[in-house]
Design a protein around this motif. Structure first.
Motif, mmCIF file in Angstrom:
data_model
loop_
_atom_site.group_PDB
_atom_site.id
_atom_site.type_symbol
_atom_site.label_atom_id
_atom_site.label_comp_id
_atom_site.label_asym_id
_atom_site.label_seq_id
_atom_site.Cartn_x
_atom_site.Cartn_y
_atom_site.Cartn_z
ATOM 1 N N ILE A 64 0.842 -1.201 0.000
ATOM 2 C CA ILE A 64 0.000 0.000 0.000
ATOM 3 C C ILE A 64 0.875 1.248 0.000
ATOM 4 O O ILE A 64 0.599 2.214 -0.722
ATOM 5 C CB ILE A 64 -0.962 -0.017 1.200
ATOM 6 N N ILE A 65 1.940 1.225 0.788
ATOM 7 C CA ILE A 65 2.867 2.363 0.819
ATOM 8 C C ILE A 65 3.521 2.539 -0.547
ATOM 9 O O ILE A 65 3.659 3.656 -1.041
ATOM 10 C CB ILE A 65 3.906 2.181 1.934
ATOM 11 N N LYS A 66 3.900 1.438 -1.191
ATOM 12 C CA LYS A 66 4.512 1.505 -2.526
ATOM 13 C C LYS A 66 3.530 2.096 -3.523
ATOM 14 O O LYS A 66 3.913 2.900 -4.382
ATOM 15 C CB LYS A 66 4.958 0.106 -2.960
ATOM 16 N N LEU A 67 2.266 1.725 -3.422
ATOM 17 C CA LEU A 67 1.241 2.284 -4.300
ATOM 18 C C LEU A 67 1.138 3.794 -4.125
ATOM 19 O O LEU A 67 1.124 4.549 -5.101
ATOM 20 C CB LEU A 67 -0.116 1.629 -4.011
ATOM 21 N N THR A 95 12.987 18.109 -6.012
ATOM 22 C CA THR A 95 13.379 17.467 -4.762
ATOM 23 C C THR A 95 12.382 16.381 -4.382
ATOM 24 O O THR A 95 12.773 15.262 -4.017
ATOM 25 C CB THR A 95 13.473 18.516 -3.636
ATOM 26 N N GLN A 96 11.098 16.696 -4.480
ATOM 27 C CA GLN A 96 10.078 15.692 -4.182
ATOM 28 C C GLN A 96 10.173 14.507 -5.131
ATOM 29 O O GLN A 96 10.020 13.352 -4.710
ATOM 30 C CB GLN A 96 8.684 16.303 -4.278
ATOM 31 N N LEU A 97 10.425 14.778 -6.405
ATOM 32 C CA LEU A 97 10.553 13.702 -7.384
ATOM 33 C C LEU A 97 11.727 12.801 -7.045
ATOM 34 O O LEU A 97 11.613 11.575 -7.083
ATOM 35 C CB LEU A 97 10.701 14.279 -8.795
ATOM 36 N N THR A 98 12.854 13.390 -6.699
ATOM 37 C CA THR A 98 14.036 12.597 -6.354
ATOM 38 C C THR A 98 13.770 11.717 -5.140
ATOM 39 O O THR A 98 14.077 10.515 -5.155
ATOM 40 C CB THR A 98 15.234 13.525 -6.080
ATOM 41 N N ILE A 99 13.189 12.298 -4.109
ATOM 42 C CA ILE A 99 12.902 11.533 -2.889
ATOM 43 C C ILE A 99 11.903 10.419 -3.174
ATOM 44 O O ILE A 99 12.089 9.270 -2.744
ATOM 45 C CB ILE A 99 12.388 12.469 -1.780
ATOM 46 N N SER A 100 10.850 10.732 -3.913
ATOM 47 C CA SER A 100 9.820 9.722 -4.168
ATOM 48 C C SER A 100 10.326 8.597 -5.077
ATOM 49 O O SER A 100 9.981 7.435 -4.865
ATOM 50 C CB SER A 100 8.569 10.370 -4.752
ATOM 51 N N VAL A 101 11.159 8.920 -6.055
ATOM 52 C CA VAL A 101 11.704 7.871 -6.922
ATOM 53 C C VAL A 101 12.634 6.957 -6.127
ATOM 54 O O VAL A 101 12.561 5.728 -6.254
ATOM 55 C CB VAL A 101 12.439 8.486 -8.147
ATOM 56 N N LEU A 103 12.574 6.391 -2.930
ATOM 57 C CA LEU A 103 11.741 5.623 -2.015
ATOM 58 C C LEU A 103 10.986 4.513 -2.753
ATOM 59 O O LEU A 103 10.898 3.376 -2.265
ATOM 60 C CB LEU A 103 10.763 6.555 -1.302
ATOM 61 N N ALA A 104 10.471 4.809 -3.938
ATOM 62 C CA ALA A 104 9.767 3.793 -4.726
ATOM 63 C C ALA A 104 10.715 2.675 -5.153
ATOM 64 O O ALA A 104 10.345 1.495 -5.113
ATOM 65 C CB ALA A 104 9.120 4.431 -5.953
ATOM 66 N N PHE A 109 12.282 -2.752 -4.995
ATOM 67 C CA PHE A 109 13.354 -3.727 -5.210
ATOM 68 C C PHE A 109 13.880 -4.369 -3.941
ATOM 69 O O PHE A 109 14.500 -5.421 -3.997
ATOM 70 C CB PHE A 109 14.520 -3.074 -5.954
ATOM 71 N N VAL A 110 13.665 -3.751 -2.787
ATOM 72 C CA VAL A 110 14.212 -4.297 -1.546
ATOM 73 C C VAL A 110 13.119 -4.872 -0.654
ATOM 74 O O VAL A 110 13.263 -5.976 -0.134
ATOM 75 C CB VAL A 110 15.028 -3.219 -0.791
ATOM 76 N N MET A 111 12.027 -4.145 -0.486
ATOM 77 C CA MET A 111 11.017 -4.550 0.485
ATOM 78 C C MET A 111 9.982 -5.531 -0.061
ATOM 79 O O MET A 111 9.458 -6.335 0.689
ATOM 80 C CB MET A 111 10.285 -3.309 1.020
ATOM 81 N N LEU A 112 9.687 -5.476 -1.330
ATOM 82 C CA LEU A 112 8.626 -6.315 -1.885
ATOM 83 C C LEU A 112 9.200 -7.600 -2.471
ATOM 84 O O LEU A 112 10.373 -7.663 -2.824
ATOM 85 C CB LEU A 112 7.836 -5.525 -2.914
#
Length: 118
Positions: A64-67, A95-101, A103-104, A109-112
């Motif tokens: 859900i967080i990834k979505l 800046t928001q784009l960099t952080i969100s990319v 994080l996504a 690739f790591v958590m899912l």
């Protein structure tokens, strides 16, 4: 479906670079065409991401967080382009784009489960 999703994200980032380059050089017509193609790519991202979400919805809150982070990335991309077209400052949106990319990518690739780490 994972490959389609990754391809559509890479395509979106490449189209963002293309639109940004056209806007910086003052070529408004190619920028508008590229922006429309980018918006069509959003549909591909949402379709493939929705399918992945349905496949992995039993994996808990990380999906859900990834979505939500994925939607944040799309919104940031769109706001960068729109604000740049209007001649407004886009530093905060970059800046928001960099952080969100980042994080996504971390979540995908790591958590899912279909990530690169076992």
């Amino acid at each position: 479906m994972t490959h389609l999703h990754i391809f559509s994200w890479v395509l979106a980032l490449a189209l963002l670079a293309l639109v940004s380059t056209f806007l910086n050089s003052g070529n408004l017509k190619p920028a508008k065409i590229s922006h429309m193609i980018l918006r069509l790519d959003y549909l591909l991202i949402l379709y493939s991401g929705g399918d992945l979400f349905a496949s992995y919805s039993s994996y808990g809150p990380a999906v859900i967080i990834k979505l939500l982070v994925g939607i944040w990335v799309i919104a940031s991309i769109e706001m960068v382009v729109v604000k740049k077209k209007k001649g407004q400052k886009v530093t905060s949106w970059w800046t928001q784009l960099t952080i969100s990319v980042l994080l996504a990518l971390f979540l995908g690739f790591v958590m899912l489960p279909m990530g690169i780490l076992p």
